[in-house]
Design a protein around this motif. Structure first.
Motif, PDB file in Angstrom:
ATOM      1  N   GLY A  45      36.441  31.521  35.340  1.00 39.55           N
ATOM      2  CA  GLY A  45      35.497  32.610  35.153  1.00 39.55           C
ATOM      3  C   GLY A  45      35.425  33.547  36.330  1.00 39.55           C
ATOM      4  O   GLY A  45      35.287  34.766  36.161  1.00 39.55           O
ATOM      5  N   VAL A  46      35.542  33.020  37.540  1.00 41.86           N
ATOM      6  CA  VAL A  46      35.427  33.884  38.715  1.00 41.86           C
ATOM      7  C   VAL A  46      36.773  34.465  39.152  1.00 41.86           C
ATOM      8  O   VAL A  46      36.838  35.561  39.696  1.00 41.86           O
ATOM      9  N   MET A  47      37.864  33.755  38.890  1.00 40.79           N
ATOM     10  CA  MET A  47      39.165  34.248  39.364  1.00 40.79           C
ATOM     11  C   MET A  47      39.789  35.282  38.439  1.00 40.79           C
ATOM     12  O   MET A  47      40.547  36.140  38.894  1.00 40.79           O
ATOM     13  N   ILE A  48      39.511  35.204  37.150  1.00 42.55           N
ATOM     14  CA  ILE A  48      40.125  36.147  36.211  1.00 42.55           C
ATOM     15  C   ILE A  48      39.110  37.209  35.837  1.00 42.55           C
ATOM     16  O   ILE A  48      38.156  36.950  35.107  1.00 42.55           O
ATOM     17  N   GLY A  49      39.321  38.412  36.365  1.00 40.71           N
ATOM     18  CA  GLY A  49      38.450  39.542  36.066  1.00 40.71           C
ATOM     19  C   GLY A  49      39.261  40.746  35.643  1.00 40.71           C
ATOM     20  O   GLY A  49      40.372  40.626  35.119  1.00 40.71           O
ATOM     21  N   ALA A  50      38.737  41.926  35.908  1.00 40.10           N
ATOM     22  CA  ALA A  50      39.434  43.151  35.513  1.00 40.10           C
ATOM     23  C   ALA A  50      40.736  43.328  36.274  1.00 40.10           C
ATOM     24  O   ALA A  50      41.647  44.026  35.815  1.00 40.10           O
ATOM     25  N   GLY A  51      40.844  42.690  37.443  1.00 42.05           N
ATOM     26  CA  GLY A  51      42.059  42.823  38.232  1.00 42.05           C
ATOM     27  C   GLY A  51      43.298  42.366  37.488  1.00 42.05           C
ATOM     28  O   GLY A  51      44.404  42.831  37.772  1.00 42.05           O
ATOM     29  N   ALA A 256      51.755  43.251  49.425  1.00 43.71           N
ATOM     30  CA  ALA A 256      51.072  43.175  48.137  1.00 43.71           C
ATOM     31  C   ALA A 256      50.477  41.791  47.921  1.00 43.71           C
ATOM     32  O   ALA A 256      49.378  41.650  47.363  1.00 43.71           O
ATOM     33  N   SER A 257      51.169  40.747  48.366  1.00 41.59           N
ATOM     34  CA  SER A 257      50.649  39.388  48.184  1.00 41.59           C
ATOM     35  C   SER A 257      49.349  39.184  48.952  1.00 41.59           C
ATOM     36  O   SER A 257      48.466  38.440  48.503  1.00 41.59           O
ATOM     37  N   ALA A 258      49.211  39.864  50.100  1.00 43.35           N
ATOM     38  CA  ALA A 258      47.961  39.757  50.860  1.00 43.35           C
ATOM     39  C   ALA A 258      46.812  40.372  50.079  1.00 43.35           C
ATOM     40  O   ALA A 258      45.706  39.823  50.023  1.00 43.35           O
ATOM     41  N   VAL A 259      47.057  41.516  49.458  1.00 44.13           N
ATOM     42  CA  VAL A 259      46.012  42.165  48.655  1.00 44.13           C
ATOM     43  C   VAL A 259      45.732  41.356  47.396  1.00 44.13           C
ATOM     44  O   VAL A 259      44.588  41.194  46.968  1.00 44.13           O
ATOM     45  N   ILE A 260      46.796  40.815  46.784  1.00 46.98           N
ATOM     46  CA  ILE A 260      46.658  40.070  45.533  1.00 46.98           C
ATOM     47  C   ILE A 260      45.890  38.772  45.742  1.00 46.98           C
ATOM     48  O   ILE A 260      45.304  38.224  44.799  1.00 46.98           O
ATOM     49  N   THR A 261      45.851  38.280  46.967  1.00 48.89           N
ATOM     50  CA  THR A 261      45.039  37.097  47.254  1.00 48.89           C
ATOM     51  C   THR A 261      43.607  37.303  46.770  1.00 48.89           C
ATOM     52  O   THR A 261      42.917  36.352  46.383  1.00 48.89           O
ATOM     53  N   PHE A 262      43.162  38.564  46.768  1.00 50.28           N
ATOM     54  CA  PHE A 262      41.833  38.905  46.268  1.00 50.28           C
ATOM     55  C   PHE A 262      41.646  38.413  44.841  1.00 50.28           C
ATOM     56  O   PHE A 262      40.552  38.006  44.443  1.00 50.28           O
ATOM     57  N   ALA A 263      42.735  38.440  44.042  1.00 47.26           N
ATOM     58  CA  ALA A 263      42.643  38.026  42.641  1.00 47.26           C
ATOM     59  C   ALA A 263      42.373  36.533  42.509  1.00 47.26           C
ATOM     60  O   ALA A 263      41.803  36.092  41.507  1.00 47.26           O
ATOM     61  N   TYR A 264      42.791  35.748  43.502  1.00 52.57           N
ATOM     62  CA  TYR A 264      42.631  34.293  43.416  1.00 52.57           C
ATOM     63  C   TYR A 264      41.349  33.804  44.056  1.00 52.57           C
ATOM     64  O   TYR A 264      41.045  32.609  44.000  1.00 52.57           O
ATOM     65  N   ILE A 265      40.627  34.716  44.674  1.00 58.22           N
ATOM     66  CA  ILE A 265      39.373  34.310  45.291  1.00 58.22           C
ATOM     67  C   ILE A 265      38.443  33.773  44.209  1.00 58.22           C
ATOM     68  O   ILE A 265      38.220  34.408  43.188  1.00 58.22           O
ATOM     69  N   GLY A 266      37.937  32.606  44.417  1.00 58.45           N
ATOM     70  CA  GLY A 266      37.036  32.021  43.438  1.00 58.45           C
ATOM     71  C   GLY A 266      37.167  30.519  43.333  1.00 58.45           C
ATOM     72  O   GLY A 266      36.174  29.830  43.093  1.00 58.45           O
ATOM     73  N   PHE A 267      38.393  29.992  43.524  1.00 60.44           N
ATOM     74  CA  PHE A 267      38.505  28.532  43.462  1.00 60.44           C
ATOM     75  C   PHE A 267      37.645  27.892  44.541  1.00 60.44           C
ATOM     76  O   PHE A 267      37.129  26.777  44.368  1.00 60.44           O
ATOM     77  N   VAL A 349      30.953  38.384  38.281  1.00 60.41           N
ATOM     78  CA  VAL A 349      29.679  38.691  38.944  1.00 60.41           C
ATOM     79  C   VAL A 349      28.763  37.471  38.932  1.00 60.41           C
ATOM     80  O   VAL A 349      28.156  37.114  39.945  1.00 60.41           O
ATOM     81  N   LEU A 350      28.683  36.810  37.782  1.00 56.83           N
ATOM     82  CA  LEU A 350      27.817  35.638  37.648  1.00 56.83           C
ATOM     83  C   LEU A 350      28.192  34.546  38.637  1.00 56.83           C
ATOM     84  O   LEU A 350      27.340  34.042  39.389  1.00 56.83           O
TER      85      LEU A 350
END
Length: 510
Positions: A45-51, A256-267, A349-350
């Protein structure tokens, strides 16, 4: 010097105090709510968003080309290495403080404050930024469906900067859901995650029918010459050191991988639910690792569809996946993408607000923030005071700070925490070898050392301006600690944690 010494440089939280919070002897306790599958749902829920619908396209067009698929793999592998470290520490110290409490027990209070302060930066900016993006997607979805906003309100809906009604709405709604208790939020989370996975599945299935493998043949794209708009402060640090401040090439893939790390934030946010999880020493590690694996597979699948549908040099940066489907004659998929983005961002967000609530709750419980914030409401079984405070601060930041430009700050805060956690595994193996663990990092010490190396590698690919902003944030945090936390910590008196009195024990344990 003993652990309980009054010096904040060396005083550490006893492991028994951290684990007592989970076993029921806490000073302020949270009720059990999460089963094993709920933790996976939380992570997804937190890792998969609009990104998932935009990040691959943006990075492919501006930084990595079709090599963005490799960027997702690099970021995913890096995150998995760190996830193993989070899993071990969570199994040994199952508490709502996550990396903050791990550091408190292993390294001491000063370092714990630094990690906690970085977590506040990560989760607060991420929550505020995602709520702003939620507004943009919600407004676009309604507009595409023919909904017209009243003229007096239209200028304040779907804005990237300035006061925005939809941003205010989603933050108020999610703050209210969290305030009413974990179980209500959990039910909503399950439903929304299932719906957004259906939307993502539709994107992958339809996108595969328009896949052209020739679009992948340019990996890696030759380095692009630095244009006049590329300056030193906004160049990747590593690329600048090696004379390639521009995009593409292998430097572009790693940047790009450094920026994409943002997508995995949440675990890492899953670890903040440990105190509320059933059989936490076993369920939390599984939840962290399983949710990250699911997310990585989904991200790579969508990235492949994105760069396979359209050549990287024809990608529209503003709406990459939506315009790719339009170009393929699948216009109806735009509505699916927008709906999936709105659903995805709602859960992000939740969960981000839940994670930030639990981190600040733990810091308040330890006296580094006002201890009144650690009170658990008897009616809702939730830390309502800190939840309402965080909701209010998130609203102010989202409405009055240009949060969409501060995404790299979320990344640098996260990587800083990741390094601390990986280092914590190495130190805890040496200083607390007999502490019970429900999970052990495989191939230690090589995996924790690889985690640290991978995170440092991503850190040096961040822009110099990001480093300067992060240094300023940490300097402010140090000042706050010296003026308040250092003297009000529960360890500041005689170096011992006050005993858990009957009025402070967790009352709502199941």
């Amino acid at each position: 010097m003993p652990e309980g010494h009054s010096s904040s440089i060396v005083r550490r939280l006893p492991p028994s105090e951290a684990t007592n919070r989970w076993t029921g002897g806490a000073r302020h306790g949270l009720p059990r709510a999460y089963g094993p599958m709920d933790l996976v749902v939380m992570g997804v829920g937190v890792m998969i968003g609009a990104g998932i619908f935009s990040l691959a396209g943006r990075q492919a067009a501006t930084m990595a080309g079709p090599g963005v698929v490799l960027s997702f793999m690099i970021a995913g592998i890096t995150s998995l290495l760190v996830a193993f470290c989070f899993a071990e520490l969570s199994s040994a110290l199952p508490t709502s403080g996550s990396a903050y409490t791990f550091t408190y027990v292993i390294f001491g209070e000063v370092w714990a404050w630094a990690v906690g302060w970085a977590l506040v930066l990560e989760l607060l900016l991420a929550g505020a930024g995602v709520s702003r993006v939620w507004s943009l997607y919600a407004a676009q979805l309604l507009t595409d469906l023919g909904v017209r906003f009243p003229e007096p309100l239209a200028p304040f809906i779907g804005r990237s900067e300035g006061f925005d009604l939809f941003t205010l709405f989603i933050l108020l709604l999610m703050t209210g859901v969290i305030t009413l208790g974990t179980r209500i939020g959990l039910r909503a989370l399950r439903i929304i995650v299932a719906a957004k996975l259906l939307a993502i599945g539709a994107v992958i299935v339809v996108g595969v029918t328009h896949f052209d493998q020739r679009n992948l043949s340019a990996i890696p794209v030759p380095p692009a010459p630095a244009g006049p708009s590329v300056d030193a402060l906004h160049s990747p640090l590593l690329g600048l050191l090696f004379g390639q401040p521009g995009a593409f090439g292998w430097f572009g893939i790693f940047a790009a991988s450094a920026v994409i790390t943002f997508a995995y934030i949440g675990f890492d946010v899953v670890a903040t639910a440990a105190e509320e999880a059933e059989d936490a020493p076993l369920s939390v590690p599984k939840g962290i690792i399983r949710s990250l694996i699911v997310t990585t597979v989904v991200y790579i699948a969508v990235a492949l569809v994105m760069v396979g549908m359209i050549s990287y040099d024809r990608i529209d940066v503003e709406a990459p996946l939506a315009n790719a489907f339009r170009a393929a004659g699948e216009g109806f998929m735009v509505h699916v993408i927008n709906l999936g983005a709105v659903l995805g961002l709602t859960t992000v967000v939740l969960v981000l607000l839940v994670g930030l609530t639990r981190v600040m709750f733990s810091m308040a419980r330890d006296g580094l923030f006002p201890r009144s914030l650690a009170k658990v409401d008897r009616r809702y079984h939730s830390p309502t005071r800190v939840t309402l405070l965080i909701g209010g601060v998130a609203i102010v930041v989202a409405e009055f700070v240009p949060v969409l430009t501060l995404e790299p700050l979320v990344v640098i805060g996260t990587l800083f925490v990741f390094v601390a956690v990986a280092a914590g595994v190495l130190r805890m193996r040496r200083t607390m070898p007999d502490l019970p663990r429900g999970f052990r990092v495989p191939f230690s010490p090589f995996v924790p050392m690889a985690s640290i190396a991978a995170c440092l590698w991503l850190l040096v690919n961040l822009q110099i301006i990001t480093w300067l902003y992060f240094a300023a944030w940490m300097a402010v945090g140090l000042l706050v600690y010296l003026l308040y936390g250092r003297h009000n910590s529960v360890l500041a008196g005689n170096g011992q944690v006050p005993p858990s009195g009957p009025g402070l024990r967790g009352r709502h344990r199941r």
